[in-house]
Write an enzyme that holds these catalytic residues in place. Structure first.
Site, short mmCIF file in Angstrom:
data_model
loop_
_atom_site.label_atom_id
_atom_site.label_comp_id
_atom_site.label_asym_id
_atom_site.label_seq_id
_atom_site.Cartn_x
_atom_site.Cartn_y
_atom_site.Cartn_z
NE ARG A 184 -2.47 -2.44 3.03
CZ ARG A 184 -2.66 -2.61 4.33
NH1 ARG A 184 -3.21 -1.66 5.04
NH2 ARG A 184 -2.30 -3.73 4.91
CD GLU B 34 -2.52 -4.29 14.41
OE1 GLU B 34 -2.30 -3.70 13.34
OE2 GLU B 34 -3.55 -4.13 15.08
O1 LIG Z 1 3.35 -0.69 11.82
P1 LIG Z 1 3.20 -2.15 11.54
O2 LIG Z 1 2.66 -2.93 12.71
O3 LIG Z 1 4.47 -2.75 11.02
O4 LIG Z 1 2.07 -2.33 10.41
C1 LIG Z 1 1.95 -1.49 9.31
C2 LIG Z 1 2.13 -2.24 8.02
O5 LIG Z 1 1.12 -3.23 7.86
C3 LIG Z 1 0.47 -3.06 6.60
O6 LIG Z 1 1.10 -3.75 5.60
P2 LIG Z 1 1.00 -5.32 5.39
O7 LIG Z 1 2.22 -5.96 5.97
O8 LIG Z 1 -0.33 -5.82 5.88
O9 LIG Z 1 1.18 -5.48 3.82
P3 LIG Z 1 0.36 -5.01 2.52
O10 LIG Z 1 0.58 -3.52 2.37
O11 LIG Z 1 1.05 -5.80 1.46
O12 LIG Z 1 -1.09 -5.35 2.70
C4 LIG Z 1 0.60 -1.58 6.34
O13 LIG Z 1 0.44 -1.27 4.95
C5 LIG Z 1 1.98 -1.28 6.83
O14 LIG Z 1 2.99 -1.56 5.87
N1 LIG Z 2 -5.37 -2.28 11.73
C1 LIG Z 2 -4.78 -2.26 10.52
N2 LIG Z 2 -5.50 -1.89 9.42
C2 LIG Z 2 -4.93 -1.88 8.20
N3 LIG Z 2 -3.65 -2.23 7.97
C3 LIG Z 2 -2.91 -2.58 9.04
N4 LIG Z 2 -1.62 -2.95 9.15
C4 LIG Z 2 -1.37 -3.21 10.45
N5 LIG Z 2 -2.46 -3.01 11.19
C5 LIG Z 2 -3.44 -2.62 10.34
#
Ligand SMILES: O=P(O)(O)OC[C@H]1O[C@H](OP(=O)(O)OP(=O)(O)O)[C@H](O)[C@@H]1O
Ligand SMILES: Nc1ncnc2[nH]cnc12
Length: 181
Positions: free
Chosen positions: A64, A101
């Site tokens: 994202r 998370e």
């Molecule tokens: O602060 P944190 O606890 O590290 O979480 C935040 C990260 O989690 C989500 O990505 P995700 O790993 O779900 O990947 P995506 O963007 O490919 O869906 C979001 O886009 C951040 O990159």
């Molecule tokens: N609560 C949340 N919603 C969307 N993206 C996330 N990545 C980590 N935590 C998230």
């Protein structure tokens, strides 16, 4: 910003309870990026503090972070560099493991994507625990880049990720905050 009314971006971000697992409220930016004026406002607000900061590269985190990072790089008139999940980049990489998370993962950066001393703005859609962004900061530092700031559309302050980055002396810029998980 022009004469266009300032929108409350929080209202354009969809919240989905119990995704991807029970207890997590997923903050879904797909509704924001599908909203033309909302997306434009978010990109402009993300870039605004950095217009005069002589940024050399915007680094966006898969997946994202690519959406906002690419648009912010265009607005700043600088190059975009992807940080990707393990095994996706074809060149020589540096990698970093991190905790999410909801799980663990590894991200990678091309070794030659940032020149030593380049001024870098890190971009992602959301900061939760800060594990992902902190690993991204470490990767940029590892190849000799200078992190000027990290910018996110969404902050989940209860998870203290922005505090974690600030403890590493990283300036943090966020647009909206959602309390709770
Ligand atoms: O602060 P944190 O606890 O590290 O979480 C935040 C990260 O989690 C989500 O990505 P995700 O790993 O779900 O990947 P995506 O963007 O490919 O869906 C979001 O886009 C951040 O990159
Ligand atoms: N609560 C949340 N919603 C969307 N993206 C996330 N990545 C980590 N935590 C998230």
């Amino acid at each position: 910003m022009s004469e266009a009314a300032v929108m409350d971006l929080k209202k354009i971000i969809r919240s989905i309870p119990d995704y991807p697992k029970t207890g997590i409220i997923f903050r879904d930016i797909s509704t924001l990026i599908a909203h033309g004026p909302g997306f434009r406002q978010a990109v402009r607000q993300l870039a605004a503090p950095f217009l005069d900061q002589k940024i050399d590269k915007v680094v966006g985190i898969e997946a994202r972070g690519f959406i906002f990072g690419g648009a912010v790089a265009d607005l700043l008139g600088v190059g975009f560099v992807p940080i990707r999940k393990q095994g996706k980049l074809p060149g020589e990489v540096v990698g970093q493991d991190y905790e999410l998370e909801y799980g663990t993962d590894r991200i990678e950066l091309h070794k030659d994507a940032i020149q030593p001393g380049e001024r870098v703005l890190l971009l992602d859609d959301l900061i939760a625990t800060g594990g992902t962004a902190s690993a991204g900061v470490d990767l940029v530092n590892h190849v000799g880049g200078e992190i000027i700031a990290a910018a996110f559309v969404i902050d989940l302050p209860d998870l203290r990720g922005a505090d974690l980055l600030r403890e590493k002396d990283v300036q943090v810029h966020t647009l909206v905050a959602f309390e709770g998980l």
